[in-house]
Design a protein around this motif. Structure first.
Motif, mmCIF file in Angstrom:
data_model
loop_
_atom_site.group_PDB
_atom_site.id
_atom_site.type_symbol
_atom_site.label_atom_id
_atom_site.label_comp_id
_atom_site.label_asym_id
_atom_site.label_seq_id
_atom_site.Cartn_x
_atom_site.Cartn_y
_atom_site.Cartn_z
ATOM 1 N N SER A 152 0.817 -1.215 0.000
ATOM 2 C CA SER A 152 0.000 0.000 0.000
ATOM 3 C C SER A 152 0.849 1.262 0.000
ATOM 4 O O SER A 152 0.329 2.368 -0.180
ATOM 5 N N VAL B 40 -1.305 5.139 -10.096
ATOM 6 C CA VAL B 40 -2.744 4.986 -9.993
ATOM 7 C C VAL B 40 -3.387 5.468 -11.290
ATOM 8 O O VAL B 40 -2.837 6.291 -12.009
ATOM 9 N N THR B 41 -4.548 4.934 -11.562
ATOM 10 C CA THR B 41 -5.250 5.300 -12.781
ATOM 11 C C THR B 41 -6.741 5.127 -12.588
ATOM 12 O O THR B 41 -7.176 4.508 -11.608
ATOM 13 N N ALA B 42 -7.505 5.699 -13.498
ATOM 14 C CA ALA B 42 -8.960 5.526 -13.485
ATOM 15 C C ALA B 42 -9.317 4.381 -14.428
ATOM 16 O O ALA B 42 -8.647 4.149 -15.443
ATOM 17 N N TYR C 165 -14.298 1.460 -3.278
ATOM 18 C CA TYR C 165 -15.150 2.403 -4.018
ATOM 19 C C TYR C 165 -16.554 1.822 -4.141
ATOM 20 O O TYR C 165 -16.724 0.595 -4.129
ATOM 21 N N PRO D 171 -11.970 5.696 -9.892
ATOM 22 C CA PRO D 171 -10.699 6.433 -9.776
ATOM 23 C C PRO D 171 -9.702 5.749 -8.841
ATOM 24 O O PRO D 171 -10.043 4.855 -8.065
ATOM 25 N N ASN D 172 -8.441 6.197 -8.928
ATOM 26 C CA ASN D 172 -7.384 5.864 -7.950
ATOM 27 C C ASN D 172 -7.165 4.362 -7.749
ATOM 28 O O ASN D 172 -7.040 3.877 -6.625
ATOM 29 N N GLU E 287 -4.653 1.088 -8.472
ATOM 30 C CA GLU E 287 -3.239 0.864 -8.744
ATOM 31 C C GLU E 287 -3.056 -0.038 -9.955
ATOM 32 O O GLU E 287 -3.709 -1.074 -10.087
#
Length: 592
Positions: free
Chosen positions: A286, A334-336, A365, A377-378, A380
């Motif tokens: 993390s 990180v990516t959406a 989420y 979103p966010n 990994e």
């Protein structure tokens, strides 16, 4: 005449009086009885005993023994006890020696026994001095963590301000010296009676300000004895106060797998540090890691051995979690992620509720699709995630209830099927109504289950649930009599729509996969946080972790951890438990 003179001289010689420093003598009358009268009457004398040094002179019993006889008298208001006409000689004509003793007045030391002889017709005066008893009380202080006058970390044991109270009235104010001594004072007589307490007004540097009054007492073997209960057994007692050092943890943010080393700066180096004043960490996936053990008050060097970065941080408040972030570390990418929704009737699905879970089963989420898509979103890159359907859009049913995807490696499309509905057509012909009903799909009902550990986070097994057998798949590390979290999810599809419901409860599993509801133990053993049936320092360590959010306690452990009985779990409970373990508090819970 000559013979008579010799006899008078003999009589005078017989009347000679001798005494020591403790006594004084009073001569008898100068008139003498004839020799024949002396032979007929035994010679006697008087004894007066005076006492001194006591607040109340009257009522003290004096005992005089001699020649096998015992005589007693009680002192008057002047402190005198009078013994009249005590025999001078025994039957053989030998002088009698008398022993004088007093019954010791309460609160005074025992006086030594005295002896004297008495001459015929004389009065002997004896004096007994009394000395008041004194008791010495000493209070020493030590560091609770080191169990000595050596402080933890950068703390300073000497200093601070303490007030000693006697029956809620301030007796004196003291501070800790370099030798760890707070104070030493002497009580006279029965001054020890009443309630004696000590209170920390200001704490020495690096120590926790408790603020509560602590009853003074001491240990006689393994038994705690309050000062006012049996202190007269001793002439000296030393009480020990344990000071709770300020301590905390570091929460470090860096690259996954980075090696972190933490040590007390004042020690000079990691190798010179005490084991209780240093720590090592490996950054988790993390990107964070939090110490397990508490470090004492002070300034610390935090080293990232992987990147070579170094910084300093302080622990200055009790129970603190101090954040440390290495600026040159690369945060996880990180990516959406976009999810597409389709329906077999060609319409764009809108609505419904979904959870996104990470690899550990933690919810990261929650969303509802809009215009046929949803963006998460966010997330990994390279991590695997699961979409869990909670409720489908009205009028639709999904192909399945969970979908797994990996960021950047695949596109996720969730497909829906239209649920058939019942339609009614009416026609009216000459006052006759005909109703035609289209046959609907039969009602469809399914139940699935999910089995979690008692933290309610880690998914152990899942699948279809048979209400007849009521069995679930046992986890590979299944333990008899352990509590598990069972979620039963029921879905009913009928012509009027879809109904979803979920039942969640703690259960006990049996060897054949069946289960029964967990019956919680309603008894509470305050302080027993790890549920091992006893209260010790391991419970304090676990409670600190729970208060800082590092671990989650089950219901019973949380009840036991509520040491201040306010219905909440926090740092105050950890403080109360530590005070109980060092005898600042003598029982749990401590309310308010």
């Amino acid at each position: 005449m000559k013979k008579t003179i010799i006899c008078v001289a003999a009589i005078l010689a017989a009347g000679t009086i001798s005494c020591n420093m403790a006594f004084s003598c009073v001569s008898g009358s100068t008139a003498f009885s004839p020799i024949t009268a002396l032979a007929a009457e035994a010679a006697t004398g008087n004894l007066i005993v005076n006492i001194s040094g006591v607040k109340t002179l009257s009522g003290v019993t004096i005992t005089v023994t001699g020649n096998g006889n015992t005589y007693t008298a009680v002192t008057d208001a002047k402190g005198q006890a009078i013994f009249s006409k005590l025999p001078v000689n025994d039957a053989a004509g030998n002088t009698i020696t008398y022993t004088i003793q007093e019954t010791i007045p309460d609160g005074y030391m025992a006086a030594s026994a005295m002896t004297t002889t008495i001459s015929a017709g004389a009065t002997v005066i004896a004096s007994i001095p009394n000395t008041e008893k004194t008791y010495t009380i000493a209070i020493d202080c030590k560091d609770y963590k080191t169990d000595s006058i050596t402080p933890s970390g950068d703390a300073v044991l000497n200093g601070g301000s303490y007030t000693v109270y006697h029956d809620d009235v301030a007796y004196g104010t003291y501070s800790i010296g370099a030798d760890g001594k707070l104070c030493e004072f002497t009580l006279h007589g029965k001054e020890y009676e009443g309630k004696w307490e000590v209170q920390m007004d200001t704490a020495p540097v690096g120590y926790y300000l408790t603020g509560e009054k602590q009853e003074l007492g001491y240990y006689d073997g393994d038994t705690w004895i309050a000062l006012n209960s049996s202190f007269p057994k001793y002439t000296h007692a030393t009480m020990h106060l344990s000071l709770i050092p300020i301590s905390g943890r570091f929460a470090v943010t860096a690259n996954a797998d980075d090696q972190i080393r933490i040590w007390l700066k004042s020690s000079g180096s990691y190798d010179k540090c005490k084991s209780s004043e240093r720590a090592t960490l490996t950054i988790e996936e993390s990107g964070k890691a939090v110490q397990t053990d508490l470090l004492p008050f002070g300034t610390y060097v935090v080293e990232n051995l992987t990147t070579g970065e170094t910084t300093t941080q302080k622990i200055t408040s009790y129970g603190a979690i101090v954040p440390v972030e290495f600026q040159n570390s690369i945060a996880p990418a990180v990516t959406a992620y976009k999810i597409t929704f389709t329906a077999d009737d060609g319409k764009v699905p809108t609505g419904g509720v979904y959870n996104v879970l990470d690899e550990d089963g933690n919810q990261v989420y929650r969303f509802s699709p809009t215009n046929g898509e949803a963006v998460i979103p966010n997330l990994e890159s390279g991590k695997k995630y699961t979409v869990q359907e909670i409720m489908a859009p009205d009028g639709y049913i999904a192909d399945k209830e969970t979908y797994t995807f990996t960021v950047d490696t695949q596109k996720l499309v969730i497909s829906y099927h239209l649920i058939s509905v019942t339609t009614t057509a009416s026609t009216t012909v000459t006052s006759t109504t005909t109703t035609t009903t289209t046959t609907s799909d039969a009602e469809k009902r399914s139940i699935t289950y999910e089995l979690y550990d008692q933290t309610e986070k880690t998914l152990l097994s899942s699948g279809d649930y048979d209400t007849g057998t009521k069995k679930v798949e046992l986890p590979s590390d299944w333990t008899p009599d352990s509590r598990y979290w069972l979620v039963l999810m029921e879905r009913v599809v009928n012509p009027d729509g879809m109904i979803s419901s979920a039942t969640k409860e703690y259960v006990i599993l049996h060897r054949d996969g069946t289960w029964e509801r967990y019956q919680e133990n309603t008894s509470v053993l305050y302080g027993d946080v790890n549920l091992d049936g006893k209260v010790d320092i391991s419970d304090a360590v676990l409670l600190n972790k729970a208060a800082s959010g590092m671990v989650t306690l089950n219901d019973q452990a949380a009840k036991n951890a509520d040491c201040n009985d306010n219905g909440e779990l926090g740092a105050d409970d950890a403080v109360v438990l530590l005070q109980f373990l060092v005898h600042v508090e003598n029982s749990l819970p401590v309310k308010n």
